[in-house]
Write an enzyme that holds these catalytic residues in place. Structure first.
Site, PDB file in Angstrom:
ATOM      1  N   LYS A   1     -50.750 -57.604 -73.574  1.00 52.20           N
ATOM      2  CA  LYS A   1     -51.875 -58.033 -72.732  1.00 52.20           C
ATOM      3  C   LYS A   1     -52.131 -57.039 -71.602  1.00 52.20           C
ATOM      4  CE  LYS A   1     -52.543 -61.274 -68.915  1.00 52.20           C
ATOM      5  NZ  LYS A   1     -51.811 -60.688 -67.787  1.00 52.20           N
ATOM      6  N   ASN A   2     -51.094 -56.702 -70.854  1.00 57.79           N
ATOM      7  CA  ASN A   2     -51.338 -55.908 -69.646  1.00 57.79           C
ATOM      8  C   ASN A   2     -51.661 -54.447 -69.954  1.00 57.79           C
ATOM      9  OD1 ASN A   2     -51.214 -58.156 -68.090  1.00 57.79           O
ATOM     10  ND2 ASN A   2     -49.119 -57.832 -67.364  1.00 57.79           N
TER      11      ASN A   2
ATOM     12  N   CYS B   1     -53.580 -65.217 -61.607  1.00 53.62           N
ATOM     13  CA  CYS B   1     -52.625 -66.275 -61.257  1.00 53.62           C
ATOM     14  C   CYS B   1     -52.432 -66.334 -59.741  1.00 53.62           C
ATOM     15  CB  CYS B   1     -51.280 -66.001 -61.913  1.00 53.62           C
ATOM     16  SG  CYS B   1     -51.335 -66.077 -63.701  1.00 53.62           S
TER      17      CYS B   1
ATOM     18  N   ARG C   1     -52.500 -61.609 -52.796  1.00 55.03           N
ATOM     19  CA  ARG C   1     -52.391 -60.481 -53.738  1.00 55.03           C
ATOM     20  C   ARG C   1     -53.309 -59.350 -53.253  1.00 55.03           C
ATOM     21  NH1 ARG C   1     -52.243 -62.559 -59.965  1.00 55.03           N
ATOM     22  NH2 ARG C   1     -51.543 -60.417 -60.241  1.00 55.03           N
TER      23      ARG C   1
ATOM     24  N   ASP D   1     -42.628 -61.181 -64.608  1.00 58.43           N
ATOM     25  CA  ASP D   1     -43.393 -61.995 -65.565  1.00 58.43           C
ATOM     26  C   ASP D   1     -42.493 -62.734 -66.554  1.00 58.43           C
ATOM     27  OD1 ASP D   1     -45.622 -61.132 -64.278  1.00 58.43           O
ATOM     28  OD2 ASP D   1     -46.164 -59.609 -65.758  1.00 58.43           O
TER      29      ASP D   1
ATOM     30  N   ARG E   1     -54.809 -67.553 -71.677  1.00 62.42           N
ATOM     31  CA  ARG E   1     -55.239 -66.267 -71.109  1.00 62.42           C
ATOM     32  C   ARG E   1     -54.393 -65.129 -71.647  1.00 62.42           C
ATOM     33  NH1 ARG E   1     -53.991 -65.906 -65.484  1.00 62.42           N
ATOM     34  NH2 ARG E   1     -54.297 -63.768 -66.089  1.00 62.42           N
TER      35      ARG E   1
HETATM   36  N1  EPU Z   1     -49.324 -55.095 -53.635  1.00 69.61           N
HETATM   37  C1  EPU Z   1     -49.781 -54.756 -52.371  1.00 69.61           C
HETATM   38  N2  EPU Z   1     -50.910 -53.990 -52.296  1.00 69.61           N
HETATM   39  C2  EPU Z   1     -51.590 -53.561 -53.394  1.00 69.61           C
HETATM   40  C3  EPU Z   1     -51.117 -53.926 -54.666  1.00 69.61           C
HETATM   41  C4  EPU Z   1     -49.974 -54.694 -54.762  1.00 69.61           C
HETATM   42  O1  EPU Z   1     -49.198 -55.119 -51.373  1.00 69.61           O
HETATM   43  O2  EPU Z   1     -52.611 -52.872 -53.242  1.00 69.61           O
HETATM   44  C5  EPU Z   1     -48.082 -55.881 -53.752  1.00 69.61           C
HETATM   45  C6  EPU Z   1     -48.312 -57.230 -54.418  1.00 69.61           C
HETATM   46  O3  EPU Z   1     -48.722 -58.214 -53.486  1.00 69.61           O
HETATM   47  C7  EPU Z   1     -46.962 -57.490 -55.039  1.00 69.61           C
HETATM   48  C8  EPU Z   1     -46.463 -56.097 -55.432  1.00 69.61           C
HETATM   49  O4  EPU Z   1     -47.218 -55.194 -54.634  1.00 69.61           O
HETATM   50  O5  EPU Z   1     -46.120 -58.016 -54.073  1.00 69.61           O
HETATM   51  C9  EPU Z   1     -46.627 -55.698 -56.885  1.00 69.61           C
HETATM   52  O6  EPU Z   1     -47.968 -55.946 -57.302  1.00 69.61           O
HETATM   53  P1  EPU Z   1     -48.625 -55.143 -58.507  1.00 69.61           P
HETATM   54  O7  EPU Z   1     -49.800 -54.402 -57.973  1.00 69.61           O
HETATM   55  O8  EPU Z   1     -47.572 -54.374 -59.243  1.00 69.61           O
HETATM   56  O9  EPU Z   1     -49.165 -56.321 -59.428  1.00 69.61           O
HETATM   57  P2  EPU Z   1     -50.532 -56.412 -60.205  1.00 69.61           P
HETATM   58  O10 EPU Z   1     -50.917 -55.061 -60.680  1.00 69.61           O
HETATM   59  O11 EPU Z   1     -51.527 -57.204 -59.429  1.00 69.61           O
HETATM   60  C10 EPU Z   1     -49.470 -56.645 -62.553  1.00 69.61           C
HETATM   61  C11 EPU Z   1     -49.556 -57.627 -63.693  1.00 69.61           C
HETATM   62  C12 EPU Z   1     -48.835 -58.907 -63.293  1.00 69.61           C
HETATM   63  C13 EPU Z   1     -47.388 -58.584 -62.914  1.00 69.61           C
HETATM   64  C14 EPU Z   1     -47.339 -57.489 -61.840  1.00 69.61           C
HETATM   65  C15 EPU Z   1     -45.925 -57.013 -61.515  1.00 69.61           C
HETATM   66  C16 EPU Z   1     -51.643 -57.097 -64.763  1.00 69.61           C
HETATM   67  C17 EPU Z   1     -53.067 -57.467 -65.010  1.00 69.61           C
HETATM   68  N3  EPU Z   1     -50.949 -57.913 -63.973  1.00 69.61           N
HETATM   69  O12 EPU Z   1     -50.115 -57.270 -61.446  1.00 69.61           O
HETATM   70  O13 EPU Z   1     -48.822 -59.670 -64.477  1.00 69.61           O
HETATM   71  O14 EPU Z   1     -46.763 -59.740 -62.399  1.00 69.61           O
HETATM   72  O15 EPU Z   1     -48.102 -56.343 -62.278  1.00 69.61           O
HETATM   73  O16 EPU Z   1     -45.312 -56.532 -62.663  1.00 69.61           O
HETATM   74  O17 EPU Z   1     -51.160 -56.115 -65.281  1.00 69.61           O
HETATM   75  C18 EPU Z   1     -48.820 -61.612 -65.792  1.00 69.61           C
HETATM   76  O18 EPU Z   1     -49.042 -60.896 -66.772  1.00 69.61           O
HETATM   77  O19 EPU Z   1     -48.453 -62.810 -65.862  1.00 69.61           O
HETATM   78  C19 EPU Z   1     -48.960 -61.023 -64.456  1.00 69.61           C
HETATM   79  C20 EPU Z   1     -49.118 -61.753 -63.371  1.00 69.61           C
END
Ligand code: EPU
Length: 431
Positions: free
Chosen positions: A22-23, A117, A122, A307, A399
């Site tokens: 998915k990701n 989610c 975020r 995850d 999803r």
């Molecule tokens: N963060 C910041 N600033 C940013 C971006 C992130 O402070 O600009 C913080 C977040 O608040 C969090 C940490 O950094 O505490 C990591 O966030 P990350 O950006 O890595 O997460 P994401 O890209 O929003 C993706 C996956 C999530 C998964 C996370 C961590 C996708 C679409 N989503 O989210 O997947 O939990 O990486 O591995 O790829 C899921 O698939 O169930 C899911 C939630």
């Protein structure tokens, strides 16, 4: 309202084939916007986040043809708009990849603030910091992130991430593919889907080095031609079925996986007393004895994935003793604990740490899927619990998990979907 009904308490036996990640898919589909010509993408998972992204690309002007259930031909040559429709895009997280892809394609992007989610705040400050370093001007107008590049072309930059972010690493890679000069992303995330996206982009003509390490270098190119690419198997979907076998017991063969991506999950299950046999592209997960308590801390890859936190939580709830589960990525990813407590689990949460005192059995109950992975964990809990479990809010699960009912049945879970009348709202009482 549709619910999953599970009759649990039986060991699992059977085989499950893992779908495309998915990701990775939700990054690769927007990445097609950078390609001048048709690209064939194989092993696309059939999940609702993907359907939404395909609809968005179509609205932007992409020509999309279905080759078979998991293969699409996508041609973005005639994309005419940089404005992403609010109704489609605001519900999913990955819509933010349209900012990087559209900025890289045409120097302009209007994308709603992303959904996804609910794990607390975020932020996307690291994404925006990267775009700004590359010359974009960004502001927030009526719920949309509006970005544009005066002069039309992003330029390469050195970007040091303050935190390791999967999304920001991907978004900056997308923006950098066609920027002028070299972009260096330091403290980059290293997840398998980041490598997969880089492989997709490189196979279309981009020049990305170092994906999978914490320094990624992207040398901008003028043109990216079409081609074909197959998405990697889903690490988290595989881990979810491994956790199901561990929690309910029995023997499950998890096919079409890259075992290396699962090392962190395999190691934890083995520590709990689960047997895992590793084959070339499959794993056999077997549990006959009790589960041992362990401590788990979520970390960026190659650490234990956040995850998989709720799914391993179900195993800890059934282990013989006390386990500590520490969430270090998200502020609020323990909402599922209240649902497990309804089933008899003994868990205390303090901020980002949960202490599990294992119980002998879980008992089926009406519970809710509060988010995608929590929903997967509820299915595992239902499969392991004695009695009937009724899971509501299953749209969260759909999803991100392809044919979860069919696949769970394939490993012996007695699960079905059942429609219920929508609850009638009580009229407000006077006085
Ligand atoms: N963060 C910041 N600033 C940013 C971006 C992130 O402070 O600009 C913080 C977040 O608040 C969090 C940490 O950094 O505490 C990591 O966030 P990350 O950006 O890595 O997460 P994401 O890209 O929003 C993706 C996956 C999530 C998964 C996370 C961590 C996708 C679409 N989503 O989210 O997947 O939990 O990486 O591995 O790829 C899921 O698939 O169930 C899911 C939630």
């Amino acid at each position: 309202m549709t619910k999953y009904i599970i009759k649990g308490g039986h060991p699992l036996h059977g085989e499950v084939t893992i779908s495309g990640a998915k990701n990775a898919a939700v990054a690769i589909l927007p990445a097609a916007l950078l390609v001048d010509g048709p690209c064939r993408i194989e092993n696309i998972p059939q999940i609702s986040d993907v359907t939404l992204l395909l609809n968005i690309l179509q609205e932007l002007g992409a020509d999309i043809r279905t080759v078979n259930r998991h293969t699409m031909d996508i041609d973005c040559t005639n994309v005419h708009s940089f404005h992403t429709p609010y109704a489609l895009a605001h519900t999913i997280r990955a819509s933010y990849y349209l900012i990087g892809a559209l900025l890289g394609r045409c120097g302009q992007a209007e994308v709603p603030m992303p959904g996804g989610c609910d794990f607390g705040v975020r932020p996307i400050d690291q994404h925006l910091k990267g775009f700004r370093a590359m010359g974009a001007e960004i502001d927030n107008q009526e719920g949309f992130i509006c970005a544009n590049v005066p002069g039309g072309h992003l330029r390469g930059a050195n970007i040091y991430m303050d935190i390791v972010s999967v999304g920001a690493t991907i978004n900056i890679m997308l923006a950098a593919c066609k920027a002028q000069g070299m972009t260096v992303i330091e403290n980059a995330a290293r997840e398998p889907h980041i490598v997969d996206l880089a492989n997709f982009l490189n196979s279309m003509g981009a020049n990305i080095m170092g994906a999978g390490t914490d320094v990624i270098k992207v040398r901008g190119v003028d043109h990216m031609a079409g081609g074909s690419y197959s998405i990697i198997p889903d690490q988290i979907e595989a881990g979810t079925y491994m956790a199901a076998a561990a929690a309910a017991g029995g023997e499950v063969r998890v096919c079409n996986v890259i075992p290396k991506h699962l090392d962190c999950i395999t190691a934890k299950l083995v520590e709990m007393g689960v047997e895992v046999e590793v084959e070339d592209d499959a794993l056999v997960v077997r549990r006959n004895g009790p589960l041992r308590p362990v401590n788990v801390k979520t970390l960026p890859y190659p650490g234990f994935p956040t995850d998989m936190q709720p799914q391993i939580g179900v195993c800890l709830a059934l282990a013989e003793g006390t386990s500590v589960l520490t969430e270090s990525i998200w502020d609020n990813r323990f909402r599922y604990v209240d649902e497990l407590k309804r089933m008899g689990a003994n868990i205390q949460v303090n901020n980002k740490v949960a202490v599990f005192d294992g119980v002998k059995e879980l008992i089926g109950a009406p519970i809710s899927a509060c988010d995608l992975r929590a929903g997967a964990a509820m299915i595992i809990a239902g499969a392991a619990a004695n009695g009937i479990t009724e899971i509501s809010a299953i749209h969260h699960v759909e999803r991100g998990y392809e044919d979860v009912v069919g696949k769970m049945r394939g490993i012996g879970v007695q699960i079905e979907t059942r429609d219920f009348p929508d609850p009638v709202e009580e009229p407000a009482k006077a006085g």
